[in-house]
Design a protein around this motif. Structure first.
Motif, mmCIF file in Angstrom:
data_model
loop_
_atom_site.group_PDB
_atom_site.id
_atom_site.type_symbol
_atom_site.label_atom_id
_atom_site.label_comp_id
_atom_site.label_asym_id
_atom_site.label_seq_id
_atom_site.Cartn_x
_atom_site.Cartn_y
_atom_site.Cartn_z
ATOM 1 N N MET A 1 0.971 -1.162 -0.064
ATOM 2 C CA MET A 1 -0.072 -0.136 0.083
ATOM 3 C C MET A 1 0.714 1.062 0.169
ATOM 4 O O MET A 1 2.006 1.374 0.343
ATOM 5 N N LYS A 2 -0.024 2.258 -0.245
ATOM 6 C CA LYS A 2 1.023 3.562 -0.342
ATOM 7 C C LYS A 2 0.641 4.365 0.996
ATOM 8 O O LYS A 2 -0.341 4.520 1.408
ATOM 9 N N ILE A 3 1.770 4.841 1.577
ATOM 10 C CA ILE A 3 1.661 5.394 2.871
ATOM 11 C C ILE A 3 2.594 6.663 2.983
ATOM 12 O O ILE A 3 3.632 6.603 2.563
ATOM 13 N N VAL A 4 1.704 7.866 3.329
ATOM 14 C CA VAL A 4 2.423 9.126 3.154
ATOM 15 C C VAL A 4 2.788 9.313 4.679
ATOM 16 O O VAL A 4 1.971 9.224 5.622
ATOM 17 N N VAL A 5 3.953 9.768 4.791
ATOM 18 C CA VAL A 5 4.547 9.947 6.147
ATOM 19 C C VAL A 5 4.726 11.591 6.417
ATOM 20 O O VAL A 5 5.668 11.972 5.658
ATOM 21 N N ILE A 6 3.938 12.474 7.097
ATOM 22 C CA ILE A 6 4.155 13.818 7.276
ATOM 23 C C ILE A 6 5.340 14.072 8.304
ATOM 24 O O ILE A 6 5.210 13.351 9.390
ATOM 25 N N GLY A 7 6.244 14.590 7.994
ATOM 26 C CA GLY A 7 7.577 14.811 8.829
ATOM 27 C C GLY A 7 8.433 13.561 8.459
ATOM 28 O O GLY A 7 9.151 13.109 9.295
ATOM 29 N N GLY A 8 8.506 13.115 7.338
ATOM 30 C CA GLY A 8 8.935 11.840 6.779
ATOM 31 C C GLY A 8 10.555 11.741 6.715
ATOM 32 O O GLY A 8 11.238 10.678 6.555
ATOM 33 N N THR A 9 11.114 12.893 7.036
ATOM 34 C CA THR A 9 12.652 13.232 7.021
ATOM 35 C C THR A 9 12.956 13.552 8.596
ATOM 36 O O THR A 9 14.249 13.513 8.522
ATOM 37 N N GLY A 10 12.188 13.298 9.324
ATOM 38 C CA GLY A 10 12.736 13.569 10.879
ATOM 39 C C GLY A 10 12.995 12.260 11.476
ATOM 40 O O GLY A 10 13.177 11.177 10.907
ATOM 41 N N LEU A 11 13.159 12.501 12.944
ATOM 42 C CA LEU A 11 13.879 11.158 13.635
ATOM 43 C C LEU A 11 12.772 10.127 13.551
ATOM 44 O O LEU A 11 13.417 9.051 13.123
ATOM 45 N N ILE A 12 11.569 10.241 13.789
ATOM 46 C CA ILE A 12 10.561 9.058 13.620
ATOM 47 C C ILE A 12 10.269 8.642 12.183
ATOM 48 O O ILE A 12 10.022 7.730 12.047
ATOM 49 N N GLY A 13 9.838 9.844 11.550
ATOM 50 C CA GLY A 13 9.577 9.703 10.328
ATOM 51 C C GLY A 13 10.432 8.885 9.080
ATOM 52 O O GLY A 13 10.002 8.125 8.433
ATOM 53 N N SER A 14 11.789 9.169 9.227
ATOM 54 C CA SER A 14 12.904 8.510 8.790
ATOM 55 C C SER A 14 12.967 7.012 8.834
ATOM 56 O O SER A 14 12.948 6.123 8.128
ATOM 57 N N LYS A 15 12.739 6.695 10.159
ATOM 58 C CA LYS A 15 12.682 5.185 10.737
ATOM 59 C C LYS A 15 11.266 4.719 10.260
ATOM 60 O O LYS A 15 11.544 3.413 9.960
ATOM 61 N N LEU A 16 10.379 5.278 9.956
ATOM 62 C CA LEU A 16 9.084 4.565 9.710
ATOM 63 C C LEU A 16 9.075 4.588 8.002
ATOM 64 O O LEU A 16 8.646 3.524 7.679
ATOM 65 N N VAL A 17 9.794 5.372 7.287
ATOM 66 C CA VAL A 17 9.883 5.184 5.843
ATOM 67 C C VAL A 17 10.544 4.066 5.670
ATOM 68 O O VAL A 17 10.399 3.092 4.949
ATOM 69 N N ARG A 18 11.774 3.835 6.340
ATOM 70 C CA ARG A 18 12.596 2.677 6.205
ATOM 71 C C ARG A 18 11.819 1.412 6.404
ATOM 72 O O ARG A 18 11.832 0.295 5.692
ATOM 73 N N ARG A 19 10.874 1.346 7.644
ATOM 74 C CA ARG A 19 10.275 0.269 7.786
ATOM 75 C C ARG A 19 9.311 -0.339 6.805
ATOM 76 O O ARG A 19 8.801 -1.370 6.491
ATOM 77 N N PHE A 20 8.656 0.774 6.436
ATOM 78 C CA PHE A 20 7.419 0.557 5.363
ATOM 79 C C PHE A 20 8.061 0.186 4.108
ATOM 80 O O PHE A 20 7.491 -1.017 3.577
ATOM 81 N N GLU A 21 9.170 0.727 3.577
ATOM 82 C CA GLU A 21 9.751 0.273 2.257
ATOM 83 C C GLU A 21 10.130 -1.297 2.670
ATOM 84 O O GLU A 21 10.188 -2.085 1.603
ATOM 85 N N ALA A 22 10.835 -1.574 3.625
ATOM 86 C CA ALA A 22 11.388 -2.921 3.868
ATOM 87 C C ALA A 22 10.219 -3.976 4.035
ATOM 88 O O ALA A 22 10.471 -5.163 3.739
ATOM 89 N N HIS A 23 9.005 -3.564 4.143
ATOM 90 C CA HIS A 23 7.857 -4.650 4.176
ATOM 91 C C HIS A 23 7.118 -4.487 2.856
ATOM 92 O O HIS A 23 5.883 -4.760 2.850
ATOM 93 N N GLY A 24 7.691 -3.758 1.861
ATOM 94 C CA GLY A 24 7.077 -3.816 0.407
ATOM 95 C C GLY A 24 6.138 -2.828 0.205
ATOM 96 O O GLY A 24 5.699 -2.675 -0.998
ATOM 97 N N HIS A 25 5.948 -1.754 1.124
ATOM 98 C CA HIS A 25 5.022 -0.556 0.859
ATOM 99 C C HIS A 25 5.719 0.641 0.106
ATOM 100 O O HIS A 25 7.013 0.577 0.144
ATOM 101 N N GLU A 26 4.805 1.275 -0.516
ATOM 102 C CA GLU A 26 5.240 2.717 -1.264
ATOM 103 C C GLU A 26 5.200 3.712 -0.006
ATOM 104 O O GLU A 26 4.116 3.980 0.373
ATOM 105 N N ALA A 27 6.319 4.242 0.494
ATOM 106 C CA ALA A 27 6.394 5.214 1.313
ATOM 107 C C ALA A 27 6.783 6.617 0.895
ATOM 108 O O ALA A 27 7.757 6.675 0.384
#
Length: 246
Positions: A1-27
Motif C-alpha cells: 500500500m501507499k503510505i504518506v509520512v508527514i514529517g518523513g525526514t525527521g527522527l521518527i519519520g525517517s525510521k518509519l519510511v525505512r520500515r514501510f519500504e522494507a515490508h514492500g509498501h510505497e512510502a
C-alpha cells in the motif's frame, strides 16, 4: 500500500519510511524539503493521491504556546482536508502520554486540539500516545537547568527509544484504524530524578541533578503519574542502558 509520512525526514519519520519500504509498501517521505508543506498545503494532494494511510509525525519548529497551537491546528486541518479530497482511509497521529493531564502546558494543549480535529474529521483514525524519547534526554535536561544544576521532580518516568516508537507506529499504520488511541512506553519505569542523574553521568554531562518536587516540565508542575501510562500500554523492547551504549 501507499503510505504518506508527514514529517518523513525527521527522527521518527525517517525510521518509519525505512520500515514501510522494507515490508514492500510505497512510502512517501513528506516534508517541506521534499516539496510537501502541511502548513501551506503545498504538495499535499499530489502526495496523498492513491494513498491508503497518512501518518503524521510532524512537529512544530517553535514551542511557544501560540505558535505550537497554530502549527498543529493548521497543519492537521490541511492534512485532513487533503485526505478527504483524495480518499485516504486511515489517519495515524503520534501524540504524548499524559496530554490530558497537563492542560496548562502549551504544547500538550496544542496536541489535544490536534486530536480533537482528528476525532471530529470523520476519517478513520488511530492515535498513538508515546512517552518521551531517549533521544530527547539532553534537551529535557537543558530545559530544566538552573544556575545550581538540573532540577528534576521525583515522579514516575518511563521513556522509550525512537526505534520502539517507530515499530509501534508502523504496526498501527498497517492495521485497521483504532478510532481510538493506544499508549506506548519504555520497558522500564524509573524515578525521573534518579534516571536523569544516571543518564547525564553516562552521557558525560557533569551537571548536578537536584531532586526538586516543585521542578517543572516545560513550565508545568508534575504529579506522580503525569507522564506515564495509566492502565494498559504496549511496552518497548530497548532498555536505556542498551540504547546509550549502541
Amino acid at each position: 500500500m501507499k503510505i504518506v509520512v508527514i514529517g518523513g525526514t525527521g527522527l521518527i519519520g525517517s525510521k518509519l519510511v525505512r520500515r514501510f519500504e522494507a515490508h514492500g509498501h510505497e512510502a512517501v517521505a513528506a516534508s517541506p524539503n521534499t516539496g510537501v508543506n502541511s502548513l501551506t498545503g503545498e504538495g499535499l494532494t499530489e502526495a496523498m493521491t492513491g494513498a491508503s494511510v497518512v501518518v503524521d509525525v510532524s512537529n512544530s519548529p517553535s514551542f511557544e504556546p501560540q505558535a505550537v497551537m497554530d502549527f498543529f491546528t493548521t497543519s492537521s486541518a490541511n492534512l485532513l482536508a487533503a485526505e478527504k479530497e483524495t480518499g485516504v482511509g486511515h489517519h495515524v497521529a503520534v501524540s504524548i502520554v499524559g496530554t490530558e493531564r497537563l492542560p496548562d502546558n502549551g504544547y500538550f494543549a496544542a496536541k489535544l486540539a490536534q486530536e480533537k480535529l482528528i476525532k471530529e474529521s470523520g476519517i478513520p483514525y488511530s492515535l498513538v500516545h508515546a512517552t518521551q524519547f531517549f533521544e530527547f534526554v539532553k534537551g529535557i535536561a537543558d530545559s530544566s537547568a538552573q544556575v545550581d544544576g538540573v532540577h528534576i521532580a521525583p515522579v514516575a518516568w518511563q521513556p522509550m527509544a525512537g526505534d520502539d516508537v517507530a515499530d509501534q507506529v508502523a504496526e498501527t499504520a498497517v492495521g485497521e484504524p483504532l478510532n481510538g488511541r493506544r499508549d506506548i512506553a519504555g520497558p522500564d519505569r524509573y524515578r525521573m530524578d534518579e534516571f536523569f542523574r544516571k543518564a547525564l553521568a553516562e552521557l558525560g554531562d557533569p551537571r548536578e541533578v537536584i531532586t526538586d518536587p516543585k521542578a517543572t516540565y516545560f513550565g508545568s508542575e508534575l504529579v506522580e503519574d503525569s507522564l506515564v501510562p495509566i492502565g494498559a500500554a504496549t511496552l518497548g523492547r530497548i532498555h536505556y542502558g542498551e540504547w546509550v551504549k549502541a
